[in-house]
Design an enzyme around this catalytic site. Structure first.
Site, PDB file in Angstrom:
ATOM      1  N   HIS A 149      23.868  42.865  70.813  1.00 29.41           N
ATOM      2  CA  HIS A 149      25.183  42.800  70.136  1.00 29.41           C
ATOM      3  C   HIS A 149      25.820  41.465  70.510  1.00 29.41           C
ATOM      4  CE1 HIS A 149      29.082  44.874  68.779  1.00 29.41           C
ATOM      5  NE2 HIS A 149      29.398  43.618  69.046  1.00 29.41           N
ATOM      6  N   LEU A 158      28.080  35.046  67.259  1.00 32.24           N
ATOM      7  CA  LEU A 158      27.813  33.600  67.343  1.00 32.24           C
ATOM      8  C   LEU A 158      28.792  32.780  66.510  1.00 32.24           C
ATOM      9  CD1 LEU A 158      23.898  33.282  67.337  1.00 32.24           C
ATOM     10  CD2 LEU A 158      25.476  33.027  69.263  1.00 32.24           C
ATOM     11  N   ARG A 159      29.643  33.446  65.697  1.00 34.17           N
ATOM     12  CA  ARG A 159      30.601  32.720  64.844  1.00 34.17           C
ATOM     13  C   ARG A 159      29.863  31.768  63.895  1.00 34.17           C
ATOM     14  NH1 ARG A 159      33.736  36.709  66.609  1.00 34.17           N
ATOM     15  NH2 ARG A 159      34.978  36.237  68.427  1.00 34.17           N
ATOM     16  N   ASN A 193      30.688  39.743  61.416  1.00 38.92           N
ATOM     17  CA  ASN A 193      32.137  39.707  61.131  1.00 38.92           C
ATOM     18  C   ASN A 193      32.669  38.277  61.047  1.00 38.92           C
ATOM     19  OD1 ASN A 193      31.822  39.416  63.958  1.00 38.92           O
ATOM     20  ND2 ASN A 193      33.831  40.297  64.388  1.00 38.92           N
ATOM     21  N   LYS A 241      26.030  46.914  60.062  1.00 41.58           N
ATOM     22  CA  LYS A 241      27.142  47.132  60.991  1.00 41.58           C
ATOM     23  C   LYS A 241      28.306  47.837  60.295  1.00 41.58           C
ATOM     24  CE  LYS A 241      29.705  46.871  64.657  1.00 41.58           C
ATOM     25  NZ  LYS A 241      30.001  45.860  65.635  1.00 41.58           N
ATOM     26  N   HIS A 295      30.866  50.412  65.248  1.00 46.43           N
ATOM     27  CA  HIS A 295      32.064  50.172  66.075  1.00 46.43           C
ATOM     28  C   HIS A 295      32.832  51.490  66.070  1.00 46.43           C
ATOM     29  CE1 HIS A 295      35.306  47.577  67.851  1.00 46.43           C
ATOM     30  NE2 HIS A 295      35.929  48.710  67.609  1.00 46.43           N
ATOM     31  N   HIS A 326      28.965  49.030  72.295  1.00 48.01           N
ATOM     32  CA  HIS A 326      29.907  48.795  73.404  1.00 48.01           C
ATOM     33  C   HIS A 326      30.692  50.034  73.830  1.00 48.01           C
ATOM     34  CE1 HIS A 326      32.390  48.239  69.853  1.00 48.01           C
ATOM     35  NE2 HIS A 326      32.036  46.995  69.663  1.00 48.01           N
ATOM     36  N   LEU A 352      37.966  44.681  72.556  1.00 45.05           N
ATOM     37  CA  LEU A 352      37.961  45.998  71.902  1.00 45.05           C
ATOM     38  C   LEU A 352      36.529  46.504  71.820  1.00 45.05           C
ATOM     39  CD1 LEU A 352      40.574  45.355  69.088  1.00 45.05           C
ATOM     40  CD2 LEU A 352      40.821  46.900  71.045  1.00 45.05           C
ATOM     41  N   ASP A 391      28.285  41.841  73.463  1.00 44.26           N
ATOM     42  CA  ASP A 391      29.514  41.664  72.680  1.00 44.26           C
ATOM     43  C   ASP A 391      30.204  40.363  73.083  1.00 44.26           C
ATOM     44  OD1 ASP A 391      31.340  42.239  70.707  1.00 44.26           O
ATOM     45  OD2 ASP A 391      32.497  43.659  71.900  1.00 44.26           O
ATOM     46  N   ALA A 393      41.035  39.689  70.666  1.00 44.84           N
ATOM     47  CA  ALA A 393      40.177  40.547  71.505  1.00 44.84           C
ATOM     48  C   ALA A 393      38.802  39.914  71.627  1.00 44.84           C
ATOM     49  CB  ALA A 393      40.054  41.919  70.859  1.00 44.84           C
TER      50      ALA A 393
HETATM   51  O1  DOR Z   1      36.580  42.386  71.657  1.00 42.35           O
HETATM   52  C1  DOR Z   1      35.997  42.311  70.591  1.00 42.35           C
HETATM   53  N1  DOR Z   1      35.789  41.114  69.979  1.00 42.35           N
HETATM   54  N2  DOR Z   1      35.576  43.434  69.986  1.00 42.35           N
HETATM   55  C2  DOR Z   1      35.067  43.415  68.754  1.00 42.35           C
HETATM   56  O2  DOR Z   1      34.730  44.471  68.273  1.00 42.35           O
HETATM   57  C3  DOR Z   1      34.983  42.163  67.980  1.00 42.35           C
HETATM   58  C4  DOR Z   1      34.937  40.989  68.847  1.00 42.35           C
HETATM   59  C5  DOR Z   1      35.168  39.688  68.124  1.00 42.35           C
HETATM   60  O3  DOR Z   1      34.577  39.484  67.062  1.00 42.35           O
HETATM   61  O4  DOR Z   1      35.923  38.854  68.637  1.00 42.35           O
HETATM   62 ZN    ZN Z   2      31.318  42.931  68.805  1.00 42.64          ZN
END
Ligand code: DOR
Ligand code: ZN
Length: 347
Positions: free
Chosen positions: A14, A17-18, A42, A100, A137, A175, A220, A248, A264
């Site tokens: 999990h 990498l943006r 995401n 996902k 999630h 997570h 999160l 994560d 988060a």
């Molecule tokens: O803390 C988190 N950051 N939880 C997530 O589910 C997403 C992640 C993020 O993409 O920054």
């Molecule tokens: Zn995540």
């Protein structure tokens, strides 16, 4: 005393990498020790089609250092409109390894997520038929549910009914942070697993909130009470095939974390293996580290473990990892558990 350990090269089940300059800067932090990772979709906009996943995969590979053999395992972001046949074709063509599920609004960049699980049942039924894993999630988004209860309520109201409706669907609770999450995995057949992050093994909600708010511990699902951390930690260090590492690791720049409404995410890619060696040694479970980081995950995803190894060593001097990773968007703070770590990966 065991001051050195060699294990099969780990994978991260999990990872965020943006994209763009952030991806360029932080990808080497993962490729240094990990051979493969399940890549979260995401982005803005999210990775929803096979073409999106292929293009993203190419961008990731170009962000990897020249000498790396890193394999990104791609996922598609489930939306209310996802077409079951598109997903099945992406899987059949080897483009994706999982899908996902973000409940809409549950976390960072989840606005396009699922608004009602009924909307995606045809996709999930197809996935169950073809053996395509679902990464979940697992938090409800109902504003009336306390943030610390959102994981447990999700299990009761969404996950368990889903598992009963489609017991053959391969599912991963991503997570997990609660005893409820651990107990639920143990109550299920082996096609329901959970990933566990490094930071949730090390911090509880007191670390986040007592003595001043620590934005770099905010993620999160949010860190819970100590009893939950201990349950999650016992699961991780048990060697049980249903629990494996998903860091994560989720970079946000310091200005986006250290602000009135901070993002988060904990960034652990850089020092995760050193932190895990510390945790497993503390629990007298160094001999289970390899199962958690390198064996249980591939098994769930129908893959073989890696063939290479890595070696970790414990020194008398603390491991000096970088405090921040500099990126063209700004600095990203590396997760610091608040005490020294004496382990590090040496080869
Ligand atoms: O803390 C988190 N950051 N939880 C997530 O589910 C997403 C992640 C993020 O993409 O920054
Ligand atoms: Zn995540």
């Amino acid at each position: 005393m065991n001051n050195s350990i060699t294990i099969i090269r780990p994978d991260d089940w999990h990872l965020h990498l943006r994209d763009g300059v952030m991806m360029k800067a932080i990808t080497p932090e993962s490729t240094r020790h990990f051979n493969r990772a399940i890549i979260m979709p995401n982005l803005v906009p999210p990775v929803v089609t096979a073409a999106d996943a292929l293009a993203y995969r190419t961008r990731i590979l170009s962000a990897c250092p020249q000498d790396s053999n890193f394999t990104p395992l791609m996922t598609l972001y489930l939306t209310d409109k996802t077409d079951p046949d598109d997903v099945a074709a992406a899987f059949a063509n080897g483009i994706i390894n999982a899908v996902k599920y973000y409940p809409a609004g549950a976390t960072t960049n989840s606005d396009s997520g699922v608004t009602d699980i009924k909307n995606v049942m045809p996709v999930l039924e197809k996935m169950a038929q073809i053996g395509l894993p679902l990464c979940i999630h697992g938090e409800v988004t109902d504003p009336n549910i306390d943030i610390f209860d959102r994981e447990a309520v999700f299990i009761e109201t969404i996950l368990d009914p889903l598992r009963r409706a489609l017991p053959e669907l391969k599912t991963t609770s991503e997570h997990i942070t609660t005893k409820d999450g651990v107990d639920y995995v143990k109550s299920q057949s082996k096609n329901h697993c959970a990933t566990i992050t490094t930071h949730h093994l090390m911090i509880n909600r007191n670390h986040l909130l007592v003595g001043g708010i620590k934005p770099h511990y905010y993620c999160l699902p949010i860190a819970k009470r100590e009893e939950h951390r201990l349950a999650v930690r016992a699961a991780a260090t048990s060697g049980d095939v249903r629990f494996f590492l998903g860091t994560d690791s989720a970079p946000h720049t310091d200005p986006n974390k250290e602000t009135g409404c901070g993002c988060a995410g904990c960034f652990t890619a850089t020092n995760t293996m050193a932190l895990l060696a510390h945790v497993f040694e503390e629990d007298d479970a160094l001999n289970k580290l390899e199962k958690f980081t390198s064996i249980n995950g591939p098994k769930h995803y129908g893959l073989l473990p890696n063939t290479e190894t890595i070696t970790l060593k414990k020194s008398s001097a603390p491991f000096l990892y970088p405090k921040k990773i500099e990126t063209a968007e700004g600095p990203v703070t590396v997760f610091n558990p608040g005490h020294d770590i004496y382990w590090q990966v040496i080869e």
